[in-house]
Design an enzyme around this catalytic site. Sequence first.
Site, PDB file in Angstrom:
ATOM      1  N   HIS A 145      36.759  32.940  50.907  1.00 29.06           N
ATOM      2  CA  HIS A 145      36.382  31.668  50.264  1.00 29.06           C
ATOM      3  C   HIS A 145      35.003  31.233  50.781  1.00 29.06           C
ATOM      4  CE1 HIS A 145      36.642  27.959  48.281  1.00 29.06           C
ATOM      5  NE2 HIS A 145      37.669  27.378  48.886  1.00 29.06           N
TER       6      HIS A 145
ATOM      7  N   ASP B 114      25.957  32.677  46.981  1.00 26.51           N
ATOM      8  CA  ASP B 114      26.032  32.975  48.420  1.00 26.51           C
ATOM      9  C   ASP B 114      24.923  33.913  48.870  1.00 26.51           C
ATOM     10  OD1 ASP B 114      28.470  31.528  49.040  1.00 26.51           O
ATOM     11  OD2 ASP B 114      29.375  32.939  47.645  1.00 26.51           O
TER      12      ASP B 114
ATOM     13  N   HIS C   7      31.100  37.743  40.837  1.00 26.09           N
ATOM     14  CA  HIS C   7      31.815  36.478  41.015  1.00 26.09           C
ATOM     15  C   HIS C   7      33.097  36.510  40.192  1.00 26.09           C
ATOM     16  CE1 HIS C   7      32.665  32.162  41.106  1.00 26.09           C
ATOM     17  NE2 HIS C   7      31.899  32.142  42.172  1.00 26.09           N
TER      18      HIS C   7
HETATM   19  N1  ACO Z   1      29.807  45.598  44.895  1.00 29.33           N
HETATM   20  C1  ACO Z   1      30.167  46.755  44.274  1.00 29.33           C
HETATM   21  N2  ACO Z   1      31.064  46.798  43.260  1.00 29.33           N
HETATM   22  C2  ACO Z   1      31.603  45.646  42.859  1.00 29.33           C
HETATM   23  C3  ACO Z   1      31.261  44.410  43.464  1.00 29.33           C
HETATM   24  C4  ACO Z   1      30.322  44.419  44.498  1.00 29.33           C
HETATM   25  N3  ACO Z   1      29.947  43.280  45.102  1.00 29.33           N
HETATM   26  N4  ACO Z   1      31.960  43.430  42.867  1.00 29.33           N
HETATM   27  C5  ACO Z   1      32.712  44.004  41.928  1.00 29.33           C
HETATM   28  N5  ACO Z   1      32.497  45.349  41.914  1.00 29.33           N
HETATM   29  C6  ACO Z   1      33.069  46.322  40.959  1.00 29.33           C
HETATM   30  C7  ACO Z   1      34.518  46.637  41.252  1.00 29.33           C
HETATM   31  O1  ACO Z   1      34.655  47.745  42.116  1.00 29.33           O
HETATM   32  C8  ACO Z   1      35.046  46.913  39.882  1.00 29.33           C
HETATM   33  O2  ACO Z   1      34.597  48.208  39.500  1.00 29.33           O
HETATM   34  P1  ACO Z   1      35.498  49.115  38.523  1.00 29.33           P
HETATM   35  O3  ACO Z   1      35.591  48.379  37.220  1.00 29.33           O
HETATM   36  O4  ACO Z   1      34.738  50.384  38.425  1.00 29.33           O
HETATM   37  O5  ACO Z   1      36.834  49.249  39.189  1.00 29.33           O
HETATM   38  C9  ACO Z   1      34.286  45.939  38.986  1.00 29.33           C
HETATM   39  O6  ACO Z   1      33.066  45.679  39.679  1.00 29.33           O
HETATM   40  C10 ACO Z   1      35.040  44.625  38.775  1.00 29.33           C
HETATM   41  O7  ACO Z   1      35.392  44.115  40.057  1.00 29.33           O
HETATM   42  P2  ACO Z   1      36.593  43.132  40.311  1.00 29.33           P
HETATM   43  O8  ACO Z   1      36.993  43.216  41.746  1.00 29.33           O
HETATM   44  O9  ACO Z   1      37.645  43.317  39.281  1.00 29.33           O
HETATM   45  O10 ACO Z   1      35.896  41.772  40.049  1.00 29.33           O
HETATM   46  P3  ACO Z   1      36.470  40.427  40.506  1.00 29.33           P
HETATM   47  O11 ACO Z   1      36.033  39.416  39.521  1.00 29.33           O
HETATM   48  O12 ACO Z   1      37.910  40.489  40.776  1.00 29.33           O
HETATM   49  O13 ACO Z   1      35.739  40.189  41.900  1.00 29.33           O
HETATM   50  C11 ACO Z   1      34.402  39.320  43.600  1.00 29.33           C
HETATM   51  C12 ACO Z   1      34.827  39.197  42.148  1.00 29.33           C
HETATM   52  C13 ACO Z   1      35.615  39.250  44.532  1.00 29.33           C
HETATM   53  C14 ACO Z   1      33.489  38.141  43.935  1.00 29.33           C
HETATM   54  C15 ACO Z   1      33.638  40.653  43.798  1.00 29.33           C
HETATM   55  O14 ACO Z   1      32.571  40.748  42.899  1.00 29.33           O
HETATM   56  C16 ACO Z   1      33.166  40.865  45.226  1.00 29.33           C
HETATM   57  O15 ACO Z   1      33.928  41.317  46.067  1.00 29.33           O
HETATM   58  N6  ACO Z   1      31.860  40.514  45.507  1.00 29.33           N
HETATM   59  C17 ACO Z   1      31.304  40.638  46.839  1.00 29.33           C
HETATM   60  C18 ACO Z   1      31.776  39.490  47.713  1.00 29.33           C
HETATM   61  C19 ACO Z   1      31.112  38.191  47.379  1.00 29.33           C
HETATM   62  O16 ACO Z   1      29.907  38.077  47.240  1.00 29.33           O
HETATM   63  N7  ACO Z   1      31.968  37.161  47.258  1.00 29.33           N
HETATM   64  C20 ACO Z   1      31.531  35.797  47.017  1.00 29.33           C
HETATM   65  C21 ACO Z   1      31.580  35.446  45.598  1.00 29.33           C
HETATM   66  S1  ACO Z   1      31.586  33.739  45.464  1.00 29.33           S
HETATM   67  C22 ACO Z   1      33.222  33.410  45.261  1.00 29.33           C
HETATM   68  O17 ACO Z   1      33.920  34.116  44.576  1.00 29.33           O
HETATM   69  C23 ACO Z   1      33.802  32.225  46.001  1.00 29.33           C
END
Ligand code: ACO
Length: 425
Positions: free
Chosen positions: A264, A363, A305
């Site tokens: 978070h 972020d 995100h």
């Molecule tokens: N780096 C590399 N690959 C990524 C990233 C990333 N930062 N984020 C998503 N992906 C990929 C996943 O592996 C997935 O690939 P696939 O379709 O080949 O399996 C695809 O993109 C979709 O990813 P999901 O996990 O389904 O996306 P989700 O919406 O659930 O996740 C999240 C969002 C958790 C923010 C993710 O993008 C992430 O982990 N980002 C990095 C951490 C971060 O910056 N978090 C803060 C965000 S602000 C907030 O949410 C409060």
Amino acid sequence: MTDKKAQLSVGNKVIELPVYSGSIGPDVIDIRSLAQEGLFTFDPGFMSTASCESKITYIDGANGVLLHRGYPIEQLVENSDFIEVCYLLLHGELPSPEENEKFHDTVKSHTMVQDQIRHFFKGFRRDAHPMAIMCGVVGALSAFYHDNLDFSDERQREIAAFRLIAKIPTLAAMCYKYTLGQPFINPRNDLSYAENFLHMMFATPCEEYKVSPVLARAMDQIFILHADHGQNASTATVRLAGSSQANPFACIASGIAALWGPSHGGANEAVLCMLQEIGDESRIDEYLAKARDKNDPFRLMGFGHRVYKNFDPRAKILRQTCHEVLQELGLQDDPMFRVAQRLEQIALEDQYFIERKLYPNVDFYSGIILKAIGIPLPMLTVIFAVSRTIGWVAHWHEMISESFRIGRPRQLYTGLTMRNHPDTD
Ligand code: ACO
């Protein structure tokens, strides 16, 4: 609200459920009557469940829209300061010039904390994480301000709101000074909210801190951009705690505890750790390859995100500010910031990131800005808590002002059914 209905068939039975429309956004099915039918719904992460009705914040993730009380976040950042946004979130309208001045003055009149709180800090280890101290001292405010704990009295709620908004930056800066072993710096009410926070963080009794207008504006923008984001883990926690009629300070402390989690509030800290780990532009390709590799759990922190799938409107604003701050501080050539800028550029052109709509999020930029200003890593989530306090207070206030019931989620029980204790005959 409409007279639309949804039908749910379970076995031979058809249950009619009312469907409500908000002012914008998807319709919701009212399932409250299901319990009378002996049925519950199952939605552990609240992926399809609205836990409350709210008029404060609207988010359209597909189109990168964030509205507070109807106003786009871009317009608020452009035209208002953080305290004016606090007024808006709390009262539903922007203040008149007179109301604005009065609100600013009242917040300023509450910036000091009771002197006894200074002694309370001394119970913590100097190396304690500042979020641990924040959970403790904010929860403890209810022990110091007994006079406004009656949540049913609107005036007491108002005073609690002022105290929380005004004292949170003072307490945050005290956490930092305590871990440094430096004396606490008193608030200065001739400064703006953001200027005063930077002053309390970086001044010492022997040296004034000259607050740069560029840095103060960046700080103010970070406060505005994190002020509220609808329902999320910490805001839902504050509402749930508030639904038991817990006092406002205890509710906000519960929000701080929920925010502390790395999924978070810890994301901008994770961005900086990643940038430090990459260390040099020559290693960016290696880390991009790790991010693309399905068998590697590594993710590029600060990209993607859960809600914003095309762009994060807050990131768009902070990107520009980030460049201004780096220029103001002459940090464009700092190795870590060069890695950040290069990474942003490459990822935006990379097919893997383009196809998955993974853009730098708020972020990514807030981490870089705060690091450039000189805020140490463990304080980043504390700053998020300072910004989000108004969002938590506004949601708590909204809930208490309307009729509400104690939150009592149901569960799908999958444990053992009744059996006899081995010593029972
Ligand atoms: N780096 C590399 N690959 C990524 C990233 C990333 N930062 N984020 C998503 N992906 C990929 C996943 O592996 C997935 O690939 P696939 O379709 O080949 O399996 C695809 O993109 C979709 O990813 P999901 O996990 O389904 O996306 P989700 O919406 O659930 O996740 C999240 C969002 C958790 C923010 C993710 O993008 C992430 O982990 N980002 C990095 C951490 C971060 O910056 N978090 C803060 C965000 S602000 C907030 O949410 C409060």
